[in-house]
Design a protein around this motif. Structure first.
Motif, PDB file in Angstrom:
ATOM      1  N   ARG A  26      55.706   3.069 -33.798  1.00 37.15           N
ATOM      2  CA  ARG A  26      56.192   2.798 -32.437  1.00 37.15           C
ATOM      3  C   ARG A  26      55.050   2.477 -31.492  1.00 37.15           C
ATOM      4  N   ALA A  27      53.973   3.240 -31.623  1.00 39.00           N
ATOM      5  CA  ALA A  27      52.828   3.042 -30.724  1.00 39.00           C
ATOM      6  C   ALA A  27      52.194   1.669 -30.959  1.00 39.00           C
ATOM      7  N   LEU A  28      52.149   1.254 -32.226  1.00 43.22           N
ATOM      8  CA  LEU A  28      51.585  -0.070 -32.527  1.00 43.22           C
ATOM      9  C   LEU A  28      52.458  -1.161 -31.914  1.00 43.22           C
ATOM     10  N   THR A  29      53.763  -0.963 -31.978  1.00 39.89           N
ATOM     11  CA  THR A  29      54.680  -1.933 -31.358  1.00 39.89           C
ATOM     12  C   THR A  29      54.471  -1.959 -29.843  1.00 39.89           C
ATOM     13  N   LEU A  30      54.239  -0.781 -29.285  1.00 38.26           N
ATOM     14  CA  LEU A  30      54.008  -0.712 -27.835  1.00 38.26           C
ATOM     15  C   LEU A  30      52.753  -1.502 -27.441  1.00 38.26           C
ATOM     16  N   ILE A  31      51.658  -1.314 -28.170  1.00 39.70           N
ATOM     17  CA  ILE A  31      50.447  -2.062 -27.787  1.00 39.70           C
ATOM     18  C   ILE A  31      50.609  -3.555 -28.041  1.00 39.70           C
ATOM     19  N   GLU A  32      51.505  -3.880 -28.960  1.00 41.82           N
ATOM     20  CA  GLU A  32      51.760  -5.289 -29.253  1.00 41.82           C
ATOM     21  C   GLU A  32      52.512  -5.959 -28.105  1.00 41.82           C
ATOM     22  N   ASN A  33      53.459  -5.201 -27.525  1.00 41.91           N
ATOM     23  CA  ASN A  33      54.376  -5.830 -26.565  1.00 41.91           C
ATOM     24  C   ASN A  33      54.110  -5.530 -25.100  1.00 41.91           C
ATOM     25  N   ASP A  34      53.478  -4.404 -24.840  1.00 42.47           N
ATOM     26  CA  ASP A  34      53.391  -3.975 -23.450  1.00 42.47           C
ATOM     27  C   ASP A  34      51.946  -3.578 -23.144  1.00 42.47           C
ATOM     28  N   GLU A  35      51.243  -4.504 -22.519  1.00 39.63           N
ATOM     29  CA  GLU A  35      49.820  -4.288 -22.283  1.00 39.63           C
ATOM     30  C   GLU A  35      49.550  -3.032 -21.445  1.00 39.63           C
ATOM     31  N   ASN A  36      50.271  -2.896 -20.308  1.00 41.18           N
ATOM     32  CA  ASN A  36      49.995  -1.747 -19.442  1.00 41.18           C
ATOM     33  C   ASN A  36      50.371  -0.432 -20.095  1.00 41.18           C
ATOM     34  N   GLY A  37      51.534  -0.437 -20.734  1.00 43.82           N
ATOM     35  CA  GLY A  37      51.987   0.768 -21.442  1.00 43.82           C
ATOM     36  C   GLY A  37      50.987   1.154 -22.525  1.00 43.82           C
ATOM     37  N   GLY A  38      50.490   0.147 -23.243  1.00 44.49           N
ATOM     38  CA  GLY A  38      49.533   0.385 -24.318  1.00 44.49           C
ATOM     39  C   GLY A  38      48.254   1.013 -23.790  1.00 44.49           C
ATOM     40  N   LEU A  39      47.782   0.477 -22.665  1.00 40.51           N
ATOM     41  CA  LEU A  39      46.529   1.012 -22.099  1.00 40.51           C
ATOM     42  C   LEU A  39      46.718   2.433 -21.582  1.00 40.51           C
ATOM     43  N   LEU A  40      47.905   2.662 -21.022  1.00 47.57           N
ATOM     44  CA  LEU A  40      48.228   4.008 -20.528  1.00 47.57           C
ATOM     45  C   LEU A  40      48.193   5.006 -21.682  1.00 47.57           C
ATOM     46  N   LEU A  41      48.802   4.608 -22.780  1.00 46.50           N
ATOM     47  CA  LEU A  41      48.845   5.486 -23.956  1.00 46.50           C
ATOM     48  C   LEU A  41      47.426   5.731 -24.493  1.00 46.50           C
ATOM     49  N   ILE A  42      46.644   4.665 -24.586  1.00 47.10           N
ATOM     50  CA  ILE A  42      45.283   4.812 -25.117  1.00 47.10           C
ATOM     51  C   ILE A  42      44.446   5.733 -24.230  1.00 47.10           C
ATOM     52  N   SER A  43      44.601   5.593 -22.919  1.00 49.56           N
ATOM     53  CA  SER A  43      43.861   6.487 -22.007  1.00 49.56           C
ATOM     54  C   SER A  43      44.178   7.944 -22.319  1.00 49.56           C
ATOM     55  N   GLU A  44      45.449   8.198 -22.594  1.00 48.77           N
ATOM     56  CA  GLU A  44      45.889   9.567 -22.903  1.00 48.77           C
ATOM     57  C   GLU A  44      45.325  10.053 -24.236  1.00 48.77           C
ATOM     58  N   LEU A  45      45.057   9.097 -25.130  1.00 49.70           N
ATOM     59  CA  LEU A  45      44.675   9.478 -26.493  1.00 49.70           C
ATOM     60  C   LEU A  45      43.171   9.612 -26.697  1.00 49.70           C
ATOM     61  N   ILE A  46      42.389   9.027 -25.787  1.00 49.13           N
ATOM     62  CA  ILE A  46      40.939   8.977 -26.004  1.00 49.13           C
ATOM     63  C   ILE A  46      40.363  10.345 -26.362  1.00 49.13           C
ATOM     64  N   GLY A  47      40.858  11.370 -25.689  1.00 50.40           N
ATOM     65  CA  GLY A  47      40.378  12.733 -25.934  1.00 50.40           C
ATOM     66  C   GLY A  47      40.563  13.187 -27.374  1.00 50.40           C
ATOM     67  N   TYR A  48      41.492  12.564 -28.075  1.00 51.53           N
ATOM     68  CA  TYR A  48      41.791  12.984 -29.455  1.00 51.53           C
ATOM     69  C   TYR A  48      41.118  12.087 -30.486  1.00 51.53           C
ATOM     70  N   THR A  49      40.267  11.169 -30.017  1.00 49.59           N
ATOM     71  CA  THR A  49      39.646  10.236 -30.960  1.00 49.59           C
ATOM     72  C   THR A  49      38.176  10.591 -31.223  1.00 49.59           C
ATOM     73  N   GLY A  50      37.489   9.711 -31.919  1.00 44.82           N
ATOM     74  CA  GLY A  50      36.060   9.926 -32.178  1.00 44.82           C
ATOM     75  C   GLY A  50      35.797  10.509 -33.551  1.00 44.82           C
ATOM     76  N   LYS A  51      36.872  10.626 -34.361  1.00 46.05           N
ATOM     77  CA  LYS A  51      36.695  11.228 -35.686  1.00 46.05           C
ATOM     78  C   LYS A  51      36.693  10.200 -36.808  1.00 46.05           C
ATOM     79  N   ALA A  52      37.381   9.091 -36.580  1.00 50.20           N
ATOM     80  CA  ALA A  52      37.584   8.157 -37.694  1.00 50.20           C
ATOM     81  C   ALA A  52      36.354   7.290 -37.980  1.00 50.20           C
ATOM     82  N   PHE A  53      36.202   6.958 -39.243  1.00 52.02           N
ATOM     83  CA  PHE A  53      35.166   6.024 -39.693  1.00 52.02           C
ATOM     84  C   PHE A  53      35.850   4.673 -39.838  1.00 52.02           C
ATOM     85  N   VAL A  54      35.346   3.660 -39.139  1.00 45.83           N
ATOM     86  CA  VAL A  54      36.001   2.350 -39.165  1.00 45.83           C
ATOM     87  C   VAL A  54      35.186   1.395 -40.040  1.00 45.83           C
TER      88      VAL A  54
END
Ligand SMILES: Nc1nc2c(ncn2[C@@H]2O[C@H](COP(=O)(O)OP(=O)(O)OP(=O)(O)O)[C@@H](O)[C@H]2O)c(=O)[nH]1
Ligand SMILES: [Mg+2]
Length: 311
Positions: A26-54
């Protein structure tokens, strides 16, 4: 309406943090379709990131990128790590769908709940593929995915710069996968941190490996070349050891630094786009012509006009 959206975002965020697969989709669909909504969600998530190896995996079509990724997934899963794969297809929308389907089928891990595979075709994504892929990295990272592998076909025709969004880029080649000068022209030799010559089981492999090594000797920094066969498994272990070394080195940097580095990249992408939008708007309103008239009549200088137009 607004309140509804906020509740949905809150629910999405909770689902993501729990690693729920439906929430990821669902979140991937959101970033695909709704730029502002996607950025809002990412802002909320930043605190939970920084662990993955890309890990970016790129190379000409058909060299065995997906087959290699499949092997790497196996190894990461043995360590109990969760893996996400973003298969990016910059090909035309017409051939896109079916072609991509074939590529994804290369991965035998679709039944494994510890593996999340998503294709991203060039159609539809707001802001281009690099931006969308980076946003997807935030989502997967916050969902507790330890290793995010981004597969792109690289050969100059791609509109995604995988090195921008990856911690490490593996360039996959195969014997006779084209003239090395051609590969260099396509930027393939610069973009890679690690080089893999796949299909070591076919003829001409050793010769090709030597020529890649000699080309890389002239490049900056030391770049390792691995000869592997993704179908027989030869050489995979050595490559995996190197990738694990890189992953561990990155972990030592610390989450906060990694978060900040990634977010600076996202910010640059978003700002660049914004600035271009502002310029396009000014152009559509005829601002350049107005400024040109002022320059011609000597009211303002050319440099001043540039400053006005670009601010
Ligand atoms: N002989 C040999 N064949 C391989 C090896 N690795 C992959 N292949 C074959 O090469 C073909 C292409 O493999 P893929 O993994 O789909 O290649 P890819 O680079 O992901 O291809 P695209 O995503 O279409 O660019 C398949 O038929 C594989 O079975 C290898 O190590 N040796
Ligand atoms: Mg593939």
């Amino acid at each position: 309406m607004n309140q509804n959206k906020e509740i949905n975002l809150e629910r999405l965020k909770k689902g993501l943090i729990k690693g729920d697969r439906v929430s990821i989709a669902r979140a991937l669909t959101l970033i695909e379709n709704d730029e502002n909504g996607g950025l809002l969600l990412i802002s909320e998530l930043i605190g939970y990131t920084g662990k993955a190896f890309v890990l970016g995996v790129t190379g000409p079509p058909g060299v065995g990128k997906s087959t290699l990724i499949s092997r790497l997934i196996e190894r990461y899963r043995k360590l109990g790590l969760r893996v996400g794969v973003l298969a990016i297809d910059p090909s035309s929308p017409i051939s896109g769908g079916a072609f991509l389907g074939d590529r994804i089928r290369m991965l035998e891990h679709t039944a494994d709940k510890g593996v999340y595979i998503r294709s991203m075709a060039s159609r539809g994504w707001q802001g281009g593929l690099s931006e969308s892929a980076l946003k997807a990295v935030y989502l997967l990272d916050s969902a507790g995915i330890d290793v995010i592998i981004i597969e792109t076909v690289g050969a100059g025709q791609t509109d995604i710069d995988v090195s921008l969004i990856s911690d490490i880029v593996v360039v996959v080649l195969m014997p006779n996968s084209g003239d090395i000068i051609q590969l260099s022209k396509a930027g393939m030799m610069e973009v890679g941190d690690i080089f893999v010559v796949n299909k070591a089981d076919i003829q001409g492999s050793d010769k090709f490996v030597s020529s890649i090594i000699s080309v890389l000797q002239n490049s900056k920094g030391k770049k390792d070349v691995f000869s592997v066969s993704s179908t027989t498994g030869t050489g995979i272990e050595k490559l995996f050891e190197k990738l694990e070394m890189e992953r561990n080195a990155l972990k030592k940097k610390g989450k906060e630094i990694l978060k900040t580095e990634k977010t600076a990249i996202l910010l640059k992408m978003l700002a660049r786009k914004k600035i271009l939008e502002v310029l396009e708007e000014k152009i559509s309103l005829g601002v350049p012509e107005e400024l040109a008239a002022k320059v011609v009549s000597g009211k303002i200088t050319l440099s001043r006009a540039v400053r006005i137009l670009s601010s």
